[in-house]
Every structure is written in C-alpha cells, then in structure tokens.
Design an enzyme around this catalytic site. Structure first.
Site, PDB file in Angstrom:
ATOM      1  N   ASP A 133       0.876  -1.165   0.000  1.00 24.54           N
ATOM      2  CA  ASP A 133       0.000   0.000   0.000  1.00 24.54           C
ATOM      3  C   ASP A 133       0.918   1.221   0.000  1.00 24.54           C
ATOM      4  O   ASP A 133       2.103   1.135   0.348  1.00 24.54           O
ATOM      5  CB  ASP A 133      -0.933   0.008   1.215  1.00 24.54           C
ATOM      6  CG  ASP A 133      -2.130   0.953   0.994  1.00 24.54           C
ATOM      7  OD1 ASP A 133      -2.061   1.779   0.059  1.00 24.54           O
ATOM      8  OD2 ASP A 133      -3.118   0.870   1.746  1.00 24.54           O
TER       9      ASP A 133
HETATM   10  C1  BGC Z   1      -4.941   3.475   0.100  1.00 28.29           C
HETATM   11  C2  BGC Z   1      -5.047   2.520  -1.072  1.00 28.29           C
HETATM   12  C3  BGC Z   1      -4.867   3.266  -2.351  1.00 28.29           C
HETATM   13  C4  BGC Z   1      -3.520   3.996  -2.326  1.00 28.29           C
HETATM   14  C5  BGC Z   1      -3.255   4.812  -3.567  1.00 28.29           C
HETATM   15  C6  BGC Z   1      -3.661   4.286   0.045  1.00 28.29           C
HETATM   16  O1  BGC Z   1      -3.643   5.261   1.038  1.00 28.29           O
HETATM   17  O2  BGC Z   1      -4.987   2.764   1.300  1.00 28.29           O
HETATM   18  O3  BGC Z   1      -6.294   1.886  -1.065  1.00 28.29           O
HETATM   19  O4  BGC Z   1      -4.941   2.386  -3.436  1.00 28.29           O
HETATM   20  O5  BGC Z   1      -3.510   4.883  -1.218  1.00 28.29           O
HETATM   21  O6  BGC Z   1      -4.107   5.899  -3.638  1.00 28.29           O
END
Ligand code: BGC
Length: 807
Positions: A230
């Site tokens: 993530d």
């Molecule tokens: C979120 C993800 C997301 C990523 C990119 C993160 O903070 O938890 O779900 O895909 O950011 O935006």
C-alpha cells in the site's frame, strides 16, 4: 519477446533493485534498453481515478473523468456476482481506454466494526460474500486484459492508526474470517496483483510479513502474481524483498533501491530473492505492454446505464408499510439537500471524478411527477436548522407523499478516520422526525456507506437504503420509488441498534499499536444471531414489492467429501409483480465441543421471477462449507455430527431447513480453547462482547502485543507524531506538518477534503511514511525528523538540508 527471467538476467544489480519501487506516484520504472516501458496503476475500486497531472500526487479533483459506479458497499447489497462482474468489466474497459494497466481494487477487508471509516469500500461483514464478490470483480476487470489488485491484505479493518496498528487476532478468526475473503478471491479469480496493507499481523508489518505474503498467499493459496505495498506502507525494504513484497509504491526516491543493492552486495540478501521480485515486476510490465489495447473505447452512455442498474440492484428496502412504490401520480414533496447534492461515493483515495452526475432531484423532476423541493437541513454534520425545517413542513403538509433524502456527509465517513458513533447528523434526524409527525406518507431515502441508527424509524412509512449509488444514483432512485425496478437488495451487514451493541465495541480503536480482536469469530451476524440480540436490521434483510415462498429442501442425509453434495429448493413469486429474490444458505452444527458462531453463510443465489413463476435453486456444498480452522493442527478440519442447513431470504428469515450428517476427522479433540479454558466465549450475551485478559491471551496463544500510546526515547522512523505530543518539540513538529499539508493540497472541495483526511491521519503516520504518502516531503527527511524528535537538532537540520538539495 524474451521471458521475464531472461530480461532480468540482463539487468544490472541496480536495475533489478530499482524495479522494486515505483518511478513516481503511479508508474512503475522503465528500462528502455530492454524494451520495458512505464506501466500505470490507478485507484480503484469502483471506477478509475487516473491522475492527469504527475506532480499532483493524490489529485482527486484533477483525475480523468470516468464512470463512478456504486462503491463496494452498494454492490455487495445486490448479492449479484454477475452484476459485479459486469461492473468490473466496464472498469476494465475504461482502464484500457485510459492506458491504465493496473486497477487498484477490489478491497476484500471485512467489516469488523460498523464504525470503520472505510467500510463503504468493502463488501461485507461476511467473508464468503466478500470473497465471492471480490472474485467476480477481479474476473470482470481481468477479462478486459487489465490487471486487478486485490487489497488491503490483510486484517486492515480500521482507519485509526492504520499504519501502526497490530491486528491482534487469534488464528481461527484470522483464517475463518479475515483471510477467507482473500483466499476465495485468490483461488477463484487469481488477481494479477495483491496489495499488502499498512498494519501489522503477529507484530510484523504486512509489507515484511513472509508468513502472509509468501507462505499463505503463494504457497497455500497458489497466488501467482505480484505483491505491491500500500502507498507508503514500507518500513524495511530489504526485509520486504525477503518476505515476498515485489514492488514498493510509490517511489522511494531511490533510498530503498540503494539499500537493496547494498544488502545484496554485502551478502545480507541473497540475489536470488531480489531476482524473484524483479522477475515478477518485469512480468507485470511485459504482460501489461502486451495486453494494452490500441484504440480502446467505451461508451459513456452504456456505462452510465450500467451504473444506474447497479445502483438500483444494490438498494435495500428496509421498511415499507405500502407507501412504496408511489401510486396514482401523487404530489410529492422532495425534502433534503442530498436530493440535489447526493452523496454517491466515499471520500478518500477512491474518490472518482465522474463523467456526469444524475441527481435524484433532477431525475424526479424530469419524471413527470408533481414535485416540489425544500432543502431541509444544512450541508455537513450540522445541528437542526429550524428555518429550513419550517419551510419543509409548510411544503410537505398538503402533499400526498414526502420523500426525505438523508444520510451521512463526507465528513462523517471517510478513508483516514473511523466514526465514533452511528448517528446521522442531528439536523437530519430532527427534520425526519418533524416531517413524520406532521405529514401523511413519509418515505426516507438513505445515502450512506455504512449502518446508521434511525430514531424515527417507527414513525415513517418506508425506508429505502440506497447506500452510495454512484453517478447514476438519481435515475436508480426514481426507478425504485416508482416501481419500475423492484428493490431486490439485501443487507450485507447488520444494522445494530446502537454502536455499543457491536461485538467489537469495547475493543475497536482501543490501541495505537495493538488492536485486540477479542470478539474473535463473533463478528456481525455470527454474534448477533448467536445471542439473539435485538438489532435494527439483520444481516441479509431486504424487502420487495412482491412476495416469495420457499419449498422444502431436497438433499441427501449424509455428506461425504468425495461426492458432490447439492441442496435444492424451489422458490416462487406469489405476488403481483416481477421481482428478484436473494436466496441465502446458512450452516451450523447442531452441537459442538468447540467455539462456534451462529449459522454461517455458505451459499447465495439471486433469482429473477415473474409473478406466479417458480424456479429450483441449487447450491453445491463442499468440505470447506462445514470446516473450521484448527489452529493446533494448523489446518482446516471438520467436526463430525449433524449440521443444520437453513435457507431463506435473510439470516433471520429462514424458510426451509434440513439436517445432514457429516463424518469428521476428530481433530476437535486437540482444540485448546474449550469451554473450560475460555468460558466467556461459550457464554456470550447480547449487548457487546466482553472477554477477560487471560481468556483472550489463551485464545491468542502468544504474548499480547503492547497497546500503550506513549513511546520512550530513542525514537526511530517507526514513531508517529502522536507518540511525541507530550514533548514541546513534538507539538512544534505537528504545527509545521499541518502547514505543509495545507500548502500541498489544492483549494477545490475534493482536495480540501483530502487535506482534512491527511491532517486527521497524520498524527498516526510513522515518520518513515510521511514522504511516500503525501509526496510533499522528500525521501531522507524521515531520518532528519527522527533526529529532531530525539533532540539532536543540528544533525536534523543538516540531514534535512541534504535531502531537500537532493530532490
Ligand atoms: C490506500 C489505497 C490506495 C492507495 C493509492 C492508500 O492510502 O490505502 O487503497 O490504493 O492509497 O491511492
């Protein structure tokens, strides 16, 4: 084209290490001399959020317009895997059109608590339903040759301190609930990517968690794709490579790449392990390059229509005394700001820039109905506005029907923080109560991504829960209110009477570093139904404008794992209009010596029936349908005995039952968590779960991680601002951080909301992730911040200057 392995064999150590992190916020790195060109990832999950501007790292407001389909909470309420697949397919088509190779979705995290701020992005409190729908979404996206990225693996069930927290969950609950949803999606749909979550499990950061990322995901479930972190979740990148984390996102500014290369050089990291990651990244790049369709195209109109169909299918008719569908061209008072400014998607990284928005008010006005409108309340989480209530009452009093649009505003429900209670804004509750007291037929249309309480429920005539309807929510509401579409959604989660009734209420968001899942297996209906707890609406509930009857179950009396086992039931539409019924199958042992929840969902099917028509619905069960996870034997096991199979239109609306005898393996005799050792789990009552420390420790079967909110010096890159707030320098850092965040976001509404999200969660972001998460702070500043926290001001300033100069 050479294979990924051959390409990697031609790379230098630096090139291989470099491939293990992104080029920027959204792209993978390229190596032109080997014919590897940039591949783009975009959020997900209910549409595409592709960034137009590279510098604007989150840039919600600025993303390329795409169809905003209803988010997962709504899609789940449709219980329609084929429809979910169609939506996935449409998202895949849009990805192809926009040159996006990887769609960051679906999310298969379980709704452990109704308060999790991000529940709208997830499917259900039940792992079977979540897994099946996530699998359908992946199949749809990947059917278009785009890659899906299943997230957030795993046990990321809260927003509070999501980058720090250890999910302290016992092995049975982990396997039977939190991992099962991912397991089904991986085994059935083989997503191209899996995203490791921010939190820790077993006190090991998920981006370094070999047990989860390699032993379980790859070896046990057969996952063949790439694991990506993530955004900003990486702590120790070398440990990550070792654990099976192939790709770090977003860019680490080269810092971690250098660490990987150095670790290989000094022998700390075997080059073969790095090669595995580099091959998987290369494979994703070459596959994506091959699969990108030239001249891809999609029809905005067709996708908007699909979004409308999905929104209607995911609406749940919670209550109806006959006020719906609207009959005889009534005069309708439409009340509530949300009719004109609908809340149709969740807030945070999934927020899509829609191709258009069809509001309920416009749809109702264009329908030919006699409509008048009043706002009724102010925007946001505001108290009652008496003038607006008076205006609404004057308007509604002499109308045949009043349709009130209400729900949760963005500020109440978002990625980045959890809710504290289940109430809707008091201004809205007061308005509904006032209308219900004064007007004849009051229909409430709710827009929210998670459960709310309804203090006015007994006074209103009907409640239609639209969850978050996506960009075509207006047309969908019109179709449902007028009966053009018969509501067929069912709740994929329980609506409790009060937040304190939730089984995890006493433990949710309780610790910064450890969240104890003391309720264990007793999540959602597994607990409420076990204890016969009164609830507002039960799991699987949903009404229709027609009625269905169920015949007897037809099945064998004995289950053996080697022969196919089917359960058949005839369902008939006995009402006046066409309708669809979600037929649900639940299983529970008649008696058990181990800890067991209420009957668990093991099958569902949606059947469409004309008035008077009937259909046979067939469910196929397998060994896993009866299994529990035996933590002592470290495998799935079956307890022998009689099992009750219940089928119906809801977990508390069982219409047919049968008993089957199952041969067991006797492994339950080895289970340590017996009624003697953990009596609290065998004597649960309604009103919330309370488990003594020693019983949870016994169930967890390992020392419990610490939960404290304070940390002692020396601080490291894993420290967050909340942990240094007791120091003056900590408070100073917070003030500066706030300024930086405010400056780095745009001024439009969406960006302002994101800034708020960043500010809310910033206290709980470890220093190491500040640069990668927001993009505003250059790589290397984390070490300067650690020096500052430890009071080494001079070295801190030197390191910060160096990092900024390098940028
Ligand atoms: C979120 C993800 C997301 C990523 C990119 C993160 O903070 O938890 O779900 O895909 O950011 O935006």
């Amino acid at each position: 084209m050479p294979t990924a392995k051959q390409l990697v064999s031609q790379m230098t150590l630096e090139e291989k290490a470099g491939l293990c992190s992104g080029a920027d916020f959204w792209r993978l790195k390229s190596i032109p001399r080997l014919g590897l060109y940039p591949v783009m990832m975009s959020d997900g999950p209910h549409g595409l959020r592709q960034q137009a501007d590279e510098d604007d790292c989150l840039g919600i407001g600025d993303s390329v317009p795409s169809t905003c389909f209803p988010p997962a909470c709504t899609m789940a309420a449709s219980w329609d895997a084929d429809l979910v697949r169609q939506v996935g397919q449409a998202i895949g088509e849009e990805a192809q059109t926009q040159g996006v190779s990887v769609v960051l979705g679906p999310g298969a995290n379980l709704k452990r608590s109704p308060l999790c701020g991000r529940n709208f992005e997830y499917y259900s409190e039940d792992p079977y339903l979540s897994g099946k729908l996530a699998a359908a979404m992946i199949a749809g996206i990947q059917g278009q040759d785009a890659a899906a990225c299943l997230k957030h693996f795993a046990a990321n069930n809260q927003e509070y301190a999501r980058l720090l927290v250890n999910a302290t969950v016992d092995e049975r609950a982990l396997r039977e609930l939190y991992l099962t949803a991912f397991e089904i999606a991986v085994r059935e749909a083989q997503p191209r990517c899996v995203m490791s979550s921010y939190n820790r499990i077993g006190e090991i950061t998920m981006s370094e968690n070999k047990r989860l990322l390699t032993d379980i995901l790859r070896k046990q479930w057969g996952f063949k794709g790439l694991v990506v972190s993530d955004w900003g979740a990486v702590r120790d990148r070398v440990a990550g490579v070792h654990a099976g984390l192939d790709l770090e996102m977003p860019s680490c500014g080269g810092v971690h790449d250098a660490e990987i290369a150095a670790a290989v050089r000094c022998g700390e990291l075997p080059e073969a392990e790095l090669d595995k990651c580099a091959v998987r990244v290369t494979q994703l790049i070459t596959d994506s390059m091959k699969k990108q369709k030239k001249n891809a195209f999609y029809s905005r109109d067709a996708h908007h229509e699909l979004a409308r169909k999905a929104a209607a299918a995911g609406a749940v008719l919670l209550k109806n005394d006959g006020a719906l569908p609207l009959k005889d061209k009534p005069s309708v008072a439409v009340v509530g700001l949300m009719a004109a400014q609908p809340r149709y998607q969740g807030a945070g990284s999934s927020k899509i820039h829609p191709t258009r928005i069809e509001t309920p008010l416009d749809a109702l006005r264009d329908s030919g109905l006699k409509i008048s409108y009043a706002e009724g309340y102010d925007d946001g989480d505001t108290p009652v506005n008496s003038d607006k209530v008076r205006e609404a009452l004057t308007l509604a009093r002499n109308k045949d029907v009043t349709v009130v649009f209400a729900g949760l505003p963005d500020s109440c429900e978002s990625e980045g923080w959890d809710r504290e209670h289940l109430q809707m804004p008091s201004g809205q509750n007061a308005l509904i109560a006032a209308l219900a007291n004064a007007c004849p037929n009051v229909v409430v249309v709710l827009q929210c991504g998670a459960p709310v309480t309804m203090p006015w429920l007994s006074k209103v005539n009907a409640v239609l829960l639209c969850y978050l309807g996506g960009q075509a929510c207006g047309g969908a509401v019109l179709d449902l209110l007028t009966g053009k579409v018969n509501p067929s959604g069912k709740l994929p989660e329980t609506f409790p009477l009060h937040e304190s009734d939730a089984p995890c209420a006493k433990y949710f968001d309780d610790g910064l570093r450890s969240s104890e899942y003391r309720e264990s297996l007793f999540v959602g209906y597994r607990y409420y139904n076990k204890t016969d707890a009164p609830v507002l609406f039960s799991f699987g509930h949903g009404l229709s404008y027609t009625q269905f009857t169920y015949g007897k179950l037809r099945m064998n009396k004995k289950f053996t794992p080697d022969a196919p086992f089917t359960v058949k039931v005839r369902v008939k539409n006995t009402g006046e209009c066409f309708g669809e019924e979600v037929v649900q199958l639940y299983i529970a042992p008649k008696a058990s010596r181990i800890m067991r929840t209420a009957a668990e969902l093991k099958g569902f099917a949606k059947v469409a029936l004309k008035p008077g028509a009937g259909k046979d619905v067939t469910f196929t069960l397998d060994e896993r349908s009866f299994a529990y996870y035996n933590a002592e034997a470290r495998r799935w096991a079956t307890e022998g005995g009689d099992y009750v199979i219940s089928v119906g239109g809801g977990s508390r609306d069982i219409r047919a039952e049968g008993v089957v005898s199952v041969a067991g393996d006797g492994l339950e005799k080895r289970v340590r968590a017996t009624a003697k050792k953990v009596p609290a789990y065998f004597n649960l009552t309604a009103g919330g779960v309370e488990i003594p420390d020693e019983e949870f420790a016994a169930l967890y079967a390992a020392p419990l991680p610490r939960r404290s909110r304070s940390r002692k010096q020396p601080f490291d890159t894993d420290t967050c601002l909340a942990e240094v707030q007791h120091l003056r320098r900590g408070r100073l850092m917070m003030r500066i951080a706030k300024k930086v965040v405010r400056k780095s976001y745009g001024r439009d509404e969406a960006s302002a909301h994101l800034a708020q999200m960043a500010l809310n969660s910033m206290m709980y972001v470890p220093v190491r992730s500040l640069s990668t998460m927001g993009g505003a702070i250059p790589a290397g500043v984390d070490r300067a911040l650690v020096d500052f926290m430890n009071g080494h001001y001079l070295t801190a300033v030197k390191k910060a200057l160096r990092a900024y100069r390098k940028r």
